[in-house]
Design an enzyme around this catalytic site. Structure first.
Site, mmCIF file in Angstrom:
data_model
loop_
_atom_site.group_PDB
_atom_site.id
_atom_site.type_symbol
_atom_site.label_atom_id
_atom_site.label_comp_id
_atom_site.label_asym_id
_atom_site.label_seq_id
_atom_site.Cartn_x
_atom_site.Cartn_y
_atom_site.Cartn_z
ATOM 1 N N GLN A 163 29.343 3.357 13.452
ATOM 2 C CA GLN A 163 28.293 2.535 14.034
ATOM 3 C C GLN A 163 26.994 3.320 14.028
ATOM 4 O O GLN A 163 27.002 4.543 13.979
ATOM 5 C CB GLN A 163 28.654 2.054 15.447
ATOM 6 C CG GLN A 163 29.205 0.645 15.401
ATOM 7 C CD GLN A 163 29.638 0.061 16.702
ATOM 8 O OE1 GLN A 163 30.019 0.754 17.630
ATOM 9 N NE2 GLN A 163 29.618 -1.265 16.770
ATOM 10 N N THR B 290 32.833 6.006 19.582
ATOM 11 C CA THR B 290 34.226 6.188 19.164
ATOM 12 C C THR B 290 34.698 4.996 18.334
ATOM 13 O O THR B 290 35.882 4.760 18.176
ATOM 14 C CB THR B 290 35.104 6.436 20.416
ATOM 15 O OG1 THR B 290 34.607 7.606 21.088
ATOM 16 C CG2 THR B 290 36.546 6.715 20.086
ATOM 17 N N HIS B 291 33.759 4.226 17.819
ATOM 18 C CA HIS B 291 34.085 3.005 17.082
ATOM 19 C C HIS B 291 34.210 3.265 15.584
ATOM 20 O O HIS B 291 33.399 2.813 14.787
ATOM 21 C CB HIS B 291 33.020 1.935 17.366
ATOM 22 C CG HIS B 291 32.857 1.642 18.822
ATOM 23 N ND1 HIS B 291 31.734 1.067 19.357
ATOM 24 C CD2 HIS B 291 33.698 1.853 19.876
ATOM 25 C CE1 HIS B 291 31.874 0.946 20.674
ATOM 26 N NE2 HIS B 291 33.058 1.410 20.999
ATOM 27 N N ASN B 292 35.240 4.001 15.197
ATOM 28 C CA ASN B 292 35.549 4.206 13.782
ATOM 29 C C ASN B 292 36.380 3.024 13.276
ATOM 30 O O ASN B 292 37.225 2.502 14.010
ATOM 31 C CB ASN B 292 36.352 5.487 13.600
ATOM 32 C CG ASN B 292 35.573 6.719 13.995
ATOM 33 O OD1 ASN B 292 34.745 7.214 13.248
ATOM 34 N ND2 ASN B 292 35.820 7.215 15.202
#
Length: 574
Positions: free
Chosen positions: A334, A502-504
């Site tokens: 992101q 932490t939005h992989n």
């Protein structure tokens, strides 16, 4: 030598949101499920003394041990990747409930545009709008097809929010189950400014309960106390929806779930056509076990799912040179930056109180909600204000020009502790042919397996997006009337050291074509019919919203697909 155990009907790897939802839905139908979680067991009582910022926020109590398992990273193929041995850009959790325990609770649905991004972009702007090397593709499912599963997730979790529909987000089949959280003075200031500028703000859908709630499974939880300890913490009230207080108890009450903690899966066993089970190690005793199963479900974090596929030699590995192959393809992140920080010398906002999902969102510049004809990027960002609760150690915002040490810094930190507001943007991330995951040729984990390697950098698309959004966040902040504003519209190369998101996503993406996707719309592997890969690893790109609501919806759909598969006995689920 591994001890071979009796075969089970369904085996789940990972017990976060996906594993919890899948185990609840399948065990309610009488299916016997064994779930393997590599971390420790958890319950709500573990968080009674959770307000310890040093232990949980700075020493990462709920995260995995990077000396045993981590990833390696490089910006380009010309660089040598090195292991991430300290937490930085993102956090990988461990333990029952996974990231679903330490999340903030921000529960926004992806937009209809997201699921048909290639088709909708070409229809409106033509193929030339998509830059060379950008590998966006449709998801193989539409928003309308996924909507019932969104609805089911929201009712299970008791999502709080505005009762009326916002015209710029996807339609709902029913209102959110609980009322919106409190509109604090800071949120009201943002809302008034955004509306004055002609935008469409709405309360951020929240998994922090605004009121006491009993969900359709009969699980009752208490309302949020606005203590401000959400992200990186479990909730001692159970007010924040997480798998440990919602779906996992439902599965356990059926008597059909066997949950094994401290069980780290190292390989999916298969004969080339079907999965036979998994190999796992008890992390306490070091014993190795072979667990056969009729159906195997990978429900771990993105990196766990993709690594297990790669080390198990399942599916065709992605090759960036040719663009062929699917495992490891379309890694996305992101795009942060572009925030506007306002300092209010003459007002205080009680910012010590808050909740992880206490906030307000402007959707006007996300997805394709605005005309992209004259901008050099596609998609967009969610623009927001959040009041997550300022904790005493981490919060030291001061105006530009303030010395960052000594008496002046201390005085400014105290003065502005409750006088600083931020209008932020959370930018989408498009996939590129040269952004991918594979196995590192050098570094290995504690079991001797290769670490997962990430190759990623920000592109000109991201820099143009941040520059555009920075002007919008500053515009809103100016309308809010601060004494001074700090803003930055520049985006440098991606740096894995500072925390960002932490939005992989990506690596085992969904789609309608086996040549360009790893799983179908039920998250069933095209190449191995009794293997389902569930989670954000299925996202072909990442949106400008938090991913959990979409992950939850996909988990409910996968549960339905697995039940169909068990009933039909073989073949792909259609």
């Amino acid at each position: 030598m591994a001890t071979k155990l009796p075969s089970v009907p369904v085996l789940i790897v990972g017990m976060g949101w996906m594993g919890g939802i899948l185990s609840a839905e399948l065990t309610k139908q009488g299916v016997k499920v064994v779930a393997l979680e590599r971390g420790k067991p958890r319950q709500m009582e573990d968080y009674y003394m959770v307000h310890d910022e040093l232990r949980y926020f700075f020493r990462y109590e709920m995260m995995q041990d990077l000396s045993k398992e981590t990833i390696t990273f490089r910006n380009t193929e010309k660089m040598t990747a090195v292991p991430m041995r300290e937490f930085g850009s993102f956090l990988m959790g461990e333990g029952l409930g996974g990231a679903g325990v330490h999340w903030n609770g921000q529960t926004l649905r992806f937009l209809p545009y997201d699921f048909e991004i290639y088709t909708k972009t070409v229809e409106r702007y033509g193929k030339r709008k998509i830059p060379e090397g950008m590998t966006i593709q449709d998801w193989g499912i539409t928003y309308d097809e996924l909507e019932p599963y969104f609805d089911k997730f929201e009712k299970m979790a008791g999502i709080s929010g505005d009762p009326e529909e916002n015209p710029l987000i996807g339609r709902r089949s029913s209102p959110l189950p609980t009322k919106p959280m409190i509109r604090t003075p800071a949120l009201k200031r943002f809302e008034e400014a955004a509306k004055k500028l002609g935008y469409h703000p709405y309360m951020m859908p929240s998994a922090n309960l605004s009121e006491n709630y009993t969900n359709p499974d009969g699980i009752t939880r208490a309302a949020c106390q606005y203590c401000g300890f959400c992200e990186r913490y479990g909730c001692e009230y159970g007010a924040k929806a997480d798998p440990v207080v919602t779906v996992i108890p439902v599965a356990q009450q059926t008597g059909n779930l066997e949950l094994r903690s401290y069980s780290n899966v190292t390989q999916v066993l298969h004969d080339g056509k079907k999965a036979r089970g998994v190999l796992y190690t008890n992390t306490i005793t070091g014993e190795q076990f072979e667990q056969p199963a009729d159906v195997v479900i990978l429900a771990g974090y993105v990196f766990t799912n993709v690594k297990l596929l790669l080390v198990s030699n399942i599916g065709k590995k992605y090759d960036p040179a040719t663009g062929k192959g699917v495992i490891g393809k379309n890694y996305a992140y992101q795009t942060g930056g572009g925030s506007a920080v306002g300092f209010f010398d003459d007002e205080e906002f009680n910012l010590y109180a808050g909740a992880g999902s206490l906030g307000m969102e402007v959707p006007d510049f996300n997805g394709d909600n605005f005309d992209h004809t004259d901008v050099n990027f596609i998609h967009g960002s969610g623009i927001r204000i959040s009041q997550t609760g300022f904790r005493p150690i981490a919060t030291n915002s001061t105006p530009a020009g303030t010395k960052q040490w000594g008496k002046a810094f201390k005085q400014a930190s105290i003065k502005y502790a409750n006088r600083v507001l931020t209008v932020a943007q959370q930018g989408s991330s498009m996939p590129w042919r040269h952004h991918y995951m594979d196995l590192d040729p050098t570094y290995k984990d504690v079991y001797g397996l290769p670490l997962l390697r990430i190759t990623f950098d920000f592109e000109e698309q991201d820099r143009q997006l941040v520059k555009f959004m920075a002007a919008k966040t500053k515009e809103i902040m100016q309308e809010m009337g601060p004494t001074s504003i700090g803003s930055n519209d520049q985006l440098g190369p991606y740096n894995i050291v500072p925390y960002q998101s932490t939005h992989n996503t990506g690596g085992a993406i969904m789609g309608a074509d086996p040549s360009t996707s790893a799983v179908n719309s039920y998250l069933q592997m095209w190449d191995m019919e009794n293997l389902f890969v569930v989670g954000a690893s299925a996202f072909p790109h990442n949106s400008g919203y938090n991913p959990t609501c979409t992950v939850g919806a996909l988990a409910y759909r996968a549960a339905e697909g697995i039940a169909k598969y068990l009933k039909q006995g073989s073949g792909l689920v259609l």
